[in-house]
Design a protein around this motif. Structure first.
Motif, PDB file in Angstrom:
ATOM      1  N   PRO A 585      47.013  50.696  36.549  1.00  0.00           N
ATOM      2  CA  PRO A 585      48.180  51.464  37.045  1.00  0.00           C
ATOM      3  C   PRO A 585      49.202  51.765  35.876  1.00  0.00           C
ATOM      4  N   LYS A 586      49.686  52.991  36.181  1.00  0.00           N
ATOM      5  CA  LYS A 586      50.495  53.204  34.916  1.00  0.00           C
ATOM      6  C   LYS A 586      52.092  53.490  35.418  1.00  0.00           C
ATOM      7  N   LYS A 587      52.331  52.967  36.764  1.00  0.00           N
ATOM      8  CA  LYS A 587      53.535  52.919  37.478  1.00  0.00           C
ATOM      9  C   LYS A 587      53.919  51.824  37.956  1.00  0.00           C
ATOM     10  N   HIS A 588      55.303  51.622  38.389  1.00  0.00           N
ATOM     11  CA  HIS A 588      55.663  50.235  38.918  1.00  0.00           C
ATOM     12  C   HIS A 588      55.076  50.517  40.334  1.00  0.00           C
ATOM     13  N   MET A 589      54.947  49.173  40.991  1.00  0.00           N
ATOM     14  CA  MET A 589      54.090  49.132  42.206  1.00  0.00           C
ATOM     15  C   MET A 589      54.867  48.189  43.059  1.00  0.00           C
ATOM     16  N   GLN A 590      55.255  48.797  44.278  1.00  0.00           N
ATOM     17  CA  GLN A 590      55.521  48.084  45.576  1.00  0.00           C
ATOM     18  C   GLN A 590      54.662  47.149  46.173  1.00  0.00           C
ATOM     19  N   LYS A 596      46.670  47.843  47.415  1.00  0.00           N
ATOM     20  CA  LYS A 596      45.498  48.786  46.861  1.00  0.00           C
ATOM     21  C   LYS A 596      45.038  48.373  45.588  1.00  0.00           C
ATOM     22  N   ARG A 597      45.772  48.236  44.723  1.00  0.00           N
ATOM     23  CA  ARG A 597      45.306  48.361  43.121  1.00  0.00           C
ATOM     24  C   ARG A 597      44.416  46.820  43.162  1.00  0.00           C
ATOM     25  N   VAL A 598      44.943  45.818  43.542  1.00  0.00           N
ATOM     26  CA  VAL A 598      43.973  44.464  43.284  1.00  0.00           C
ATOM     27  C   VAL A 598      42.852  44.687  44.024  1.00  0.00           C
ATOM     28  N   GLN A 599      42.824  45.213  45.403  1.00  0.00           N
ATOM     29  CA  GLN A 599      41.654  45.324  46.078  1.00  0.00           C
ATOM     30  C   GLN A 599      40.547  46.580  45.257  1.00  0.00           C
ATOM     31  N   GLU A 600      41.013  47.270  44.483  1.00  0.00           N
ATOM     32  CA  GLU A 600      40.167  48.238  43.703  1.00  0.00           C
ATOM     33  C   GLU A 600      39.576  47.506  42.532  1.00  0.00           C
ATOM     34  N   SER A 601      40.329  46.552  41.961  1.00  0.00           N
ATOM     35  CA  SER A 601      40.063  45.879  40.965  1.00  0.00           C
ATOM     36  C   SER A 601      38.728  44.882  41.291  1.00  0.00           C
ATOM     37  N   GLY A 602      38.382  44.446  42.324  1.00  0.00           N
ATOM     38  CA  GLY A 602      37.438  43.601  42.849  1.00  0.00           C
ATOM     39  C   GLY A 602      37.976  42.163  42.650  1.00  0.00           C
ATOM     40  N   ASP A 626      55.475  45.650  37.338  1.00  0.00           N
ATOM     41  CA  ASP A 626      55.464  46.800  36.441  1.00  0.00           C
ATOM     42  C   ASP A 626      53.923  46.696  35.812  1.00  0.00           C
ATOM     43  N   PRO A 627      53.470  47.926  35.392  1.00  0.00           N
ATOM     44  CA  PRO A 627      52.343  48.133  34.639  1.00  0.00           C
ATOM     45  C   PRO A 627      51.608  46.989  33.906  1.00  0.00           C
ATOM     46  N   GLU A 628      52.671  46.493  32.925  1.00  0.00           N
ATOM     47  CA  GLU A 628      52.412  45.382  32.092  1.00  0.00           C
ATOM     48  C   GLU A 628      51.878  44.403  32.574  1.00  0.00           C
ATOM     49  N   THR A 629      52.587  43.616  33.435  1.00  0.00           N
ATOM     50  CA  THR A 629      52.433  42.487  34.321  1.00  0.00           C
ATOM     51  C   THR A 629      50.875  42.632  35.058  1.00  0.00           C
ATOM     52  N   PHE A 630      50.760  43.853  35.612  1.00  0.00           N
ATOM     53  CA  PHE A 630      49.586  43.831  36.321  1.00  0.00           C
ATOM     54  C   PHE A 630      48.302  43.814  34.995  1.00  0.00           C
ATOM     55  N   ARG A 631      48.469  44.519  34.181  1.00  0.00           N
ATOM     56  CA  ARG A 631      47.380  44.594  32.819  1.00  0.00           C
ATOM     57  C   ARG A 631      47.052  43.131  32.338  1.00  0.00           C
ATOM     58  N   ASP A 632      48.288  42.459  32.339  1.00  0.00           N
ATOM     59  CA  ASP A 632      48.102  41.061  31.955  1.00  0.00           C
ATOM     60  C   ASP A 632      47.309  40.005  32.769  1.00  0.00           C
ATOM     61  N   TYR A 634      45.296  41.066  35.306  1.00  0.00           N
ATOM     62  CA  TYR A 634      43.934  41.367  35.264  1.00  0.00           C
ATOM     63  C   TYR A 634      43.072  41.043  34.102  1.00  0.00           C
ATOM     64  N   ASN A 635      43.612  41.080  32.701  1.00  0.00           N
ATOM     65  CA  ASN A 635      42.992  40.695  31.622  1.00  0.00           C
ATOM     66  C   ASN A 635      42.800  39.137  31.827  1.00  0.00           C
ATOM     67  N   CYS A 636      43.781  38.455  32.266  1.00  0.00           N
ATOM     68  CA  CYS A 636      43.810  36.865  32.159  1.00  0.00           C
ATOM     69  C   CYS A 636      42.450  36.320  33.223  1.00  0.00           C
TER      70      CYS A 636
END
Length: 1138
Positions: A585-590, A596-602, A626-632, A634-636
């Motif tokens: 994601p590139k935007k903040h998420m409610q 939806k994003r977590v389900q898409e990530s698998g 925020d997108p940075e938290t989600f990216r971190d 996901y990478n973890c």
């Protein structure tokens, strides 16, 4: 050669298209009743076209004698959709020529011979919608023999006659029926497609294998590909100039494919050598055709196995709910040497179409092959959805396979190859002997693919295809032959019967008999709905006159058919089947977008777990991620997953673990009271992987843990965080100085301990898998936040530990003793789904089944018409999902050993073939929701009774699927039926009506005044004739009523069910009545089962069965009872019967 004989040099000519012949060849005026209203089904087109040329000169040699046709009299029009620009080059790639003089050779194609000895070659080209390569080649060969004998001025008439004859041959529907036509002198066969999604295969598929080595056949390329069969070379336009290499197919699947190809018998002479020589041309061709069909089946099977081997793991990176493919993560799982291949394939249109089919869960040939070749481990893991990790068994196989080791080294590190010996592949089989492949059977067994049985239908002769009377005779003969063939079929051969109905419907349309055509097409519902021609039927209905429409609607079946095809939504309302690629994601998420994003990530699908993860990542801040938290995060998660894939356990350690155990978490190297090493967590236990000389030290299984504490111990002036674990079976306590990792491991061990206790108490292994997911999410949250509050945030995911501490839920002793197992049909979904109906079918060793398919099965109907089938011998999924409409399923029953009938709220009865696991038949005679199905045992042929909400009862002959009796039950609101002594007992709201099987009213039971005041209605009944009793349950009541069969007017005896809010279902098992419902337990409403002794009329057991209402019950051979719950829990419980 011509010049050496004194013939003057050849003169070049530009070839041109002279004539085009397009059906229909008989106009509506000429045919009158022959085609009738059929002409309105499509656009009217001219019968033939001649190229308009300039008026020829008067030289005699330019006009063949006897040609009195005026070429200027016809239009130059070309039929729509046919492009003839490239046709001349196709027929004459080297241009054409003519000369004067005497011919010294026999031309391979007919020539126009002028008066002055001018020879002009010409070609005939057939343009077909379907790729009938061999069939049309045979037809043109037959045409050639006739043209060689005809006069030049007769050529056009012969070709037009030929075209008209071809246009009258229908294309066979998909399935086992091929059409044969006598084209004289050959019998030409037009093969059908294997299924509606497959193309026509009318090619000799082994020809590339005769021209090229299997390694060459496996090369993939993009762009224009030129194949030189004479020299065995392949040229690709895209790479010819750039010098880019075509990447190889993955090594292991390529080697398997090559071995299987080398086991094929590619030469028909070897197959036919032991047979007597055929003295009949068509018999010899039939032998060749049978051999080719078998070989084509083998090649298709091998190729399909190749595709499954290449793309099997794609499904692990799909999200079905949001139609997302995580291509980056899929590529990371591929070996380095395979990356280029997959990168190119993933960009192709064909792979995109493949993804669409997978995300739509289409059960095509690929999906069936994937299911058939699935390992038992994969079947079990499908039931226990948890993060992907390699099992101990896979680790061991990874080490033991020399081919895998070699391949891995080659594609990853490329060391010196002098010490690596590649396994030898068997030599290609050029001899007459059958090759011995026993040495390679584990990796590529010899194929023994029996082709599916096919049948041949001989089309009647077409004597004069340009005369309307002859066409009428042809159609009448066609219908007669089809009807005769149908009468000779047994009722169980519905597959072939459907093809005859389809063909007869087509011929009826051509005759203009629209009602007969619709009737034939309507019969496809009962025989094979897959080949129902929706668009054709819709066009036919729309073309009908008012009188024809009125006449059709007098027949209930046709009235239903017309409503069905006209009410179907068009293509515009088709669901979006686009495929998205996963992106961070590139935007903040409610919350909603985060789910939806977590389900898409698998990472995880369960909505409730994602809600808790959202709380964990937003502790102490605004409820936005925020997108940075989600990216971190996901990478973890992905780094932990990758590290687990690289874990390599010594064989000494592997010996102590179960083959299906996975290492999910390893600590840093720590000091413990049992040595220095890393603590390893699996789904079953904790153990220490000692350092120095690698070894195994058991810490404890989660079942054996008694206490877990996080404390500190003094070391010099420091206090070191320490984890202490006390076991039930040992007096000593395990201690580990985990330092900064201590708090996280404390949370993780307690969660796994609580999950294991719940799994044992509820006989439900799914709790362990959910606890594992929680544990790994905790680990990823701590790695993401890396703050003092990270442990507190991670504790938001400690779901089972909190449940154990805050709300101790001890399972009642009687429940624990009776409960045997629980399974979750909604595993892998975004949330639980209600279980509407359960059906158990015993195992039969039928000749039509594979041995593993003859196991007993449990059929489970979920919401929106989804049916999942379990293997009842192991409780693993046998078939992932059937779709029987989109409405709620109300009832299921097994009719004979080969059919399961499913009654739906959409008023249709769907019939599932138990052998093929396919649902291709529908019974559409009911007009409202089907609420009950019952089989009359012991009667031959078997009969099934069905009922619907409007009070209609239908009796069906199982073998013919014909209605043998139909009647109406008074009052309506018919919710269920039972059969006893040739009488049907029907629940109709506030009454129970007893009818004979022929529809006569016998007796009636009305609810008493008490029930009438409560506006309650009967929801089920059980007959106990040996006791002279009728047991009933009413909606919204917590009691069971017992009526005397001798006098239904007597007041019933009531059995009050303690702490029961309402009853929802009831079955009889042996001498017990099992009643399902809901009621309070430990302060909450729970699903309950009451077991009542029919003789003592007392409740023997009260079972706290589910977290939600018990919606359905079924018996498994009177040994077990299975219960299904509502959507809050959505699980199946298996209970022991005493």
């Amino acid at each position: 050669a011509a010049q050496k004989r004194g013939v003057r040099s050849l003169s070049p000519l530009d070839p041109e298209v002279l004539s085009v012949f397009v059906p229909p060849f008989i106009s509506k005026e000429d045919s009158q009743g022959a085609v009738g209203n059929c002409a309105t089904l499509g656009k009217g087109r001219r019968r033939s076209f001649r190229k308009k040329r300039e008026k020829p000169k008067t030289e005699a040699w330019k006009s063949p004698p006897g040609d009195c046709k005026g070429p200027d009299s016809e239009d130059i029009s070309i039929p729509g959709g046919v492009d003839l620009v490239a046709l001349p080059q196709l027929c004459f790639p080297d241009d054409c020529c003519f000369y004067n003089g005497t011919a010294h050779w026999e031309p391979s194609w007919p020539s126009l011979v002028g008066a002055a000895g001018c020879f002009v070659p010409f070609a005939v080209c057939v343009v077909s919608r379907f790729p009938y390569y061999n069939s049309l080649k045979d037809c043109l060969s037959c045409l050639l023999t006739h043209l060689k004998l005809c006069k030049d001025f007769e050529v056009d008439n012969h070709i037009k006659d030929f075209a008209a004859r071809l246009s009258l041959i229908p294309s066979p529907p998909p399935g086992p029926l091929h059409l044969m036509f006598n084209m004289k002198p050959l019998h030409v066969v037009f093969p059908s497609r294997a299924d509606p999604d497959s193309p026509v295969i009318d090619l000799d598929l082994h020809l590339p294998l005769l021209c090229f080595q299997p390694e060459k056949v496996l090369q993939e390329a993009d762009g224009l590909i030129l194949i030189d069969i004479d020299h065995g070379s392949i040229t690709c336009s895209k790479f010819s100039d750039s010098g880019v290499d075509v990447p190889d197919i993955p090594f292991l699947v390529a080697q398997t494919f090559i071995q299987r190809v080398q086991s094929l018998q590619l030469y028909p002479e070897l197959h036919l050598a032991h047979l007597s020589s055929s003295t009949d041309l068509n018999e010899g061709r039939a032998r060749q055709r049978a051999w080719q069909q078998t070989l084509n089946s083998c090649i298709q099977h091998i190729t399909l196995q190749l595709l499954v081997g290449i793309f099997r793991e794609v499904k692990n990176h799909l999200n079905y709910e949001h139609r997302v493919f995580n291509s980056e993560e899929f590529l990371k799982t591929r070996a380095m040497g395979e990356q280029q291949f997959y990168k190119q394939v993933l960009d192709t249109y064909m792979f995109h179409s493949f993804l669409k089919a997978r995300l739509s869960r289409r059960m095509d040939a690929y999906a069936q092959m994937d299911l058939d070749t699935q390992s038992e481990e994969d079947r079990i893991s499908g039931m226990l959805v948890s993060p992907r990790r390699p099992t101990v068994e896979k680790m061991a196989s990874r080490k033991s396979s020399p081919l895998n080791i070699t391949h891995r080294r080659m594609v990853v590190s490329m060391p010196s190859l002098q010490d690596i010996t590649l396994p030898e592949l068997p030599a290609r089989n050029f001899s007459l002997r059958i090759m011995d492949t026993t040495g390679c059977r584990n990796s590529s067994p010899v194929l023994n693919v029996a082709p599916k049985s096919t049948y041949m239908f001989k089309i009647p002769e077409i004597h004069f295809p340009l005369m309307s009377q002859c066409i009428q005779t042809y159609h009448a003969n066609f219908v007669t032959l089809l009807s005769k063939a149908m009468n000779l079929l047994g009722p169980d051969n519905s597959l072939l019967l459907a093809r005859y109905f389809y063909l007869r419907g087509l011929v009826h349309l051509m005759q203009g008999q629209l009602l007969s055509a619709l009737s034939d097409f309507q019969n496809l519902y009962k025989t094979d709905i897959r080949i129902f021609p929706t668009d054709l039927v819709k066009g036919t209905v729309e073309s009908m006159s008012a009188s024809e429409r009125s006449q059709a609607e007098k027949t209930p079946e046709l009235r239903r058919l017309i409503a069905e095809v006209l009410d179907k939504p068009g293509e515009a309302t088709k669901a979006d089947d686009a495929v998205k690629h996963f992106e961070l994601p590139k935007k903040h998420m409610q919350l909603e977008d985060f789910v939806k994003r977590v389900q898409e990530s698998g990472i995880v699908k369960d909505t409730n777990i994602i809600h808790r993860l959202f709380d964990a990542l937003t502790v102490g801040q605004q409820k936005l991620i925020d997108p940075e938290t989600f990216r971190d995060f996901y990478n973890c998660w992905k780094e932990t997953e990758a590290q687990a894939q690289e874990v390599s356990l010594p064989s000494l350690v592997v010996e102590h673990l179960d083959k299906n155990e996975c290492v999910y978490k390893l600590s840093s190297s720590v000091k413990t009271n049992r040595g220095v090493g890393k603590i390893a967590l699996t789904q079953k236990r904790l153990f220490l992987l000692t350092e120095g000389r690698p070894g195994y030290v058991e810490i404890s299984t989660f079942r054996n843990i008694e206490e877990v504490r996080s404390t500190t111990v003094a070391f010099l002036l420091l206090r070191i965080p320490t984890l202490k674990i006390k076991m039930m079976s040992k007096k000593d306590v395990f201690e580990a100085n985990l330092k900064s990792e201590c708090d996280l491991w404390h949370l993780m061990v307690k969660e796994m301990w609580a999950g294991k206790k719940l799994a044992d108490d509820h006989k439900d292994p799914q709790y362990v898998q959910q606890a594992l997911t929680n544990v790994l999410l905790m680990d990823a949250v701590v790695g993401t936040l890396q703050s003092p509050g990270a442990i507190y945030a991670a504790s938001k995911l400690s779901y089972f530990d909190k449940m154990k501490n805050e709300m101790p839920m001890a399972v009642p002793k009687t429940t624990a003793e009776t409960l045997k197992h629980k399974i979750n049909p909604s595993a892998g979904e975004t949330g639980p789904q209600a279980i509407d109906v359960l059906l158990y079918t015993p195992g039969y060793l039928d000749p039509a089944e594979k041995v593993e398919d003859a196991h007993p099965k449990l059929w489970c109907a979920l919401s929106e018409g989804r049916v999942i089938v379990f293997d009842a011998s192991s409780w693993t999924i046998h078939q992932h999902c059937f779709k029987v409409g989109t409405s709620k399923v109300n009832c299921m029953v097994m009719a004979e050993q080969s059919q399961v009938w499913v009654g739906s709220d959409d008023s249709i009865i769907y019939i599932i073939n138990v052998h093929s696991m396919s649902c291709n038949k529908q019974l559409t005679d009911h007009r409202t929701g089907v609420t009950g199905l019952i089989v009359q045992d012991g009667k031959k042929p078997s009969e099934v009774y069905s009922c619907s909400l409007d009070g209609t009862v239908l009796a069906w002959d199982v073998s013919t699927l014909q209605v043998t009796c139909c009647f109406q039950v008074p009052y309506g609101g018919l919710t269920s039926i039972s059969l006893h002594s040739s009488n049907l007992w029907c629940c109709t709201g506030s009454n129970i009506v007893v009818m004979t099987t022929h529809g006569s009213l016998c007796k009636e039971l009305r609810t008493d005044e008490d029930l009438k005041e409560a506006q309650s209605s009967f929801l089920g009944l059980q007959l106990l004739p040996e006791q002279g009793q009728l047991w009933t349950a009413c909606a919204g009541r917590g009691e069971v009523c017992i009526w005397s069969l001798e006098d239904l007017a007597q007041a019933p005896q009531r059995i009050h069910l303690q702490d029961c809010s309402e009853v929802s279902c009831m079955i009889r098992v042996k001498r017990q009545i099992w009643v399902g419902g809901k009621g309070p337990s430990q302060g909450r409403l729970k699903g309950k089962i009451y077991v009542i002794d029919v003789e003592r009329k007392t409740v023997e057991k009260e079972l706290v069965a589910h977290a939600d209402t018990v919606r359905t019950l079924c018996s498994a051979e009177d040994r077990y009872v299975l219960s299904g719950s509502g959507r809050e829990e959505g699980k199946i419980a298996i209970w022991k019967v005493e």
